[in-house]
Write a protein that holds these residues in place. Structure first.
Motif, PDB file in Angstrom:
ATOM      1  N   SER A 107      57.923  52.316  68.342  1.00  0.00           N
ATOM      2  CA  SER A 107      57.164  52.017  69.556  1.00  0.00           C
ATOM      3  C   SER A 107      58.046  52.148  70.800  1.00  0.00           C
ATOM      4  O   SER A 107      57.574  52.586  71.852  1.00  0.00           O
ATOM      5  CB  SER A 107      56.497  50.641  69.485  1.00  0.00           C
ATOM      6  OG  SER A 107      57.439  49.615  69.340  1.00  0.00           O
TER       7      SER A 107
ATOM      8  N   PHE B 284      57.258  54.519  73.825  1.00  0.00           N
ATOM      9  CA  PHE B 284      57.233  53.928  75.160  1.00  0.00           C
ATOM     10  C   PHE B 284      58.129  54.718  76.107  1.00  0.00           C
ATOM     11  O   PHE B 284      57.742  55.023  77.238  1.00  0.00           O
ATOM     12  CB  PHE B 284      57.705  52.467  75.081  1.00  0.00           C
ATOM     13  CG  PHE B 284      57.713  51.757  76.394  1.00  0.00           C
ATOM     14  CD1 PHE B 284      56.565  51.141  76.863  1.00  0.00           C
ATOM     15  CD2 PHE B 284      58.862  51.686  77.163  1.00  0.00           C
ATOM     16  CE1 PHE B 284      56.559  50.470  78.079  1.00  0.00           C
ATOM     17  CE2 PHE B 284      58.867  51.023  78.378  1.00  0.00           C
ATOM     18  CZ  PHE B 284      57.712  50.413  78.832  1.00  0.00           C
TER      19      PHE B 284
ATOM     20  N   GLY C  23      56.111  56.490  78.848  1.00  0.00           N
ATOM     21  CA  GLY C  23      56.405  55.793  80.095  1.00  0.00           C
ATOM     22  C   GLY C  23      57.475  56.504  80.907  1.00  0.00           C
ATOM     23  O   GLY C  23      57.383  56.583  82.136  1.00  0.00           O
TER      24      GLY C  23
ATOM     25  N   CYS D 106      49.664  54.494  82.163  1.00  0.00           N
ATOM     26  CA  CYS D 106      50.569  54.065  81.092  1.00  0.00           C
ATOM     27  C   CYS D 106      49.964  52.984  80.205  1.00  0.00           C
ATOM     28  O   CYS D 106      50.184  52.997  78.998  1.00  0.00           O
ATOM     29  CB  CYS D 106      51.896  53.586  81.683  1.00  0.00           C
ATOM     30  SG  CYS D 106      52.979  54.944  82.140  1.00  0.00           S
TER      31      CYS D 106
ATOM     32  N   HIS E 259      49.881  53.477  76.333  1.00  0.00           N
ATOM     33  CA  HIS E 259      50.566  52.532  75.455  1.00  0.00           C
ATOM     34  C   HIS E 259      49.598  51.865  74.484  1.00  0.00           C
ATOM     35  O   HIS E 259      49.935  51.655  73.318  1.00  0.00           O
ATOM     36  CB  HIS E 259      51.320  51.482  76.268  1.00  0.00           C
ATOM     37  CG  HIS E 259      52.462  52.052  77.052  1.00  0.00           C
ATOM     38  ND1 HIS E 259      53.267  53.073  76.598  1.00  0.00           N
ATOM     39  CD2 HIS E 259      52.927  51.750  78.285  1.00  0.00           C
ATOM     40  CE1 HIS E 259      54.182  53.362  77.496  1.00  0.00           C
ATOM     41  NE2 HIS E 259      53.988  52.583  78.545  1.00  0.00           N
TER      42      HIS E 259
ATOM     43  N   THR F   3      51.515  54.120  71.923  1.00  0.00           N
ATOM     44  CA  THR F   3      52.793  53.421  71.783  1.00  0.00           C
ATOM     45  C   THR F   3      52.705  52.279  70.795  1.00  0.00           C
ATOM     46  O   THR F   3      53.564  52.126  69.926  1.00  0.00           O
ATOM     47  CB  THR F   3      53.268  52.880  73.147  1.00  0.00           C
ATOM     48  OG1 THR F   3      53.389  53.982  74.044  1.00  0.00           O
ATOM     49  CG2 THR F   3      54.611  52.177  73.038  1.00  0.00           C
TER      50      THR F   3
ATOM     51  N   SER G 260      49.418  43.865  81.989  1.00  0.00           N
ATOM     52  CA  SER G 260      50.311  44.981  82.273  1.00  0.00           C
ATOM     53  C   SER G 260      50.561  45.100  83.773  1.00  0.00           C
ATOM     54  O   SER G 260      51.673  45.409  84.201  1.00  0.00           O
ATOM     55  CB  SER G 260      49.712  46.282  81.725  1.00  0.00           C
ATOM     56  OG  SER G 260      50.583  47.358  81.973  1.00  0.00           O
TER      57      SER G 260
ATOM     58  N   PHE H 230      58.696  46.933  78.426  1.00  0.00           N
ATOM     59  CA  PHE H 230      58.502  47.197  77.004  1.00  0.00           C
ATOM     60  C   PHE H 230      58.485  45.886  76.222  1.00  0.00           C
ATOM     61  O   PHE H 230      57.610  45.667  75.379  1.00  0.00           O
ATOM     62  CB  PHE H 230      59.593  48.115  76.448  1.00  0.00           C
ATOM     63  CG  PHE H 230      59.562  48.221  74.947  1.00  0.00           C
ATOM     64  CD1 PHE H 230      58.611  48.999  74.313  1.00  0.00           C
ATOM     65  CD2 PHE H 230      60.464  47.511  74.162  1.00  0.00           C
ATOM     66  CE1 PHE H 230      58.554  49.076  72.929  1.00  0.00           C
ATOM     67  CE2 PHE H 230      60.417  47.584  72.787  1.00  0.00           C
ATOM     68  CZ  PHE H 230      59.464  48.371  72.167  1.00  0.00           C
TER      69      PHE H 230
ATOM     70  N   ARG I 229      55.224  44.655  74.277  1.00  0.00           N
ATOM     71  CA  ARG I 229      55.285  44.573  72.820  1.00  0.00           C
ATOM     72  C   ARG I 229      55.120  43.136  72.322  1.00  0.00           C
ATOM     73  O   ARG I 229      54.416  42.887  71.349  1.00  0.00           O
ATOM     74  CB  ARG I 229      56.604  45.137  72.297  1.00  0.00           C
ATOM     75  CG  ARG I 229      56.728  44.975  70.782  1.00  0.00           C
ATOM     76  CD  ARG I 229      57.622  45.981  70.156  1.00  0.00           C
ATOM     77  NE  ARG I 229      57.770  45.728  68.745  1.00  0.00           N
ATOM     78  CZ  ARG I 229      57.014  46.243  67.793  1.00  0.00           C
ATOM     79  NH1 ARG I 229      56.038  47.061  68.120  1.00  0.00           N
ATOM     80  NH2 ARG I 229      57.212  45.970  66.533  1.00  0.00           N
TER      81      ARG I 229
END
Length: 167
Positions: free
Chosen positions: A21, A25, A29, A64, A68, A72, A87, A133, A137
């Motif tokens: 991931s 990312f 990203g 993004c 993601h 991602t 986000s 990130f 995550r």
């Protein structure tokens, strides 16, 4: 009467591991970040730098977050409102980090070249991206284990009360 068939619990898909991931990312990203880095000075020719950075940050955050969610973190679907708002919070922190970094650069060097400004901007974006990130995550796209352990709720579409029997 026969007992109703028991449906085993279906766990939610776990998604890719942390290394996979992070690589996704960085690729997604980072790619959008590089394009953003090129877009900011172009827009800054027509408006104040901070405003150009805000416009590009908002657009790239929406893009993004969708990328993601789908790729991602292995959701296989787009982001919902909750993910977009969360986000956006982490993107606001990244926006402040890039603004402060470029502001400090301009304090130290009042007329930096475009390359220097880009290096500072992309460096700050990279550091802020690493923080994003971790937030995405661990918080925004984290698989909730309590939901994964429960069986999916059955919907009774026939309007008839469901029979509950002891096994």
């Amino acid at each position: 009467m026969t007992p109703l068939a028991h449906t085993p619990a279906v766990a939610a898909p776990a998604g890719p591991g942390p290394v996979a991931s992070f690589l996704r990312f960085a690729a997604l990203g980072g790619g959008v970040g590089v394009l953003s880095g090129l877009a900011v000075p172009l827009l800054a020719a027509t408006m104040p730098w901070a405003a150009a950075n805000a416009v590009v940050t908002a657009a790239s955050t929406l893009l993004c977050t969708e990328l993601h969610a789908r790729f991602t973190f292995g959701r296989g679907r787009g982001a919902g409102w909750r993910e977009h708002w969360q986000s956006a919070g982490s993107a606001a922190a990244a926006y402040l980090a890039t603004c402060v970094a470029v502001w400090v650069l301009h304090l130290l060097q009042p007329s930096p070249g475009l390359l220097t400004e880009q290096l500072v901007y992309l460096g700050a974006s990279g550091l802020a991206g690493t923080g994003r990130f971790l937030v995405l995550r661990c918080c925004v796209f984290a698989v909730r284990r309590d939901r994964a352990a429960r069986p999916p709720a059955r919907r009774n579409t026939a309007g008839v009360p469901a029979l509950v029997t002891a096994a």
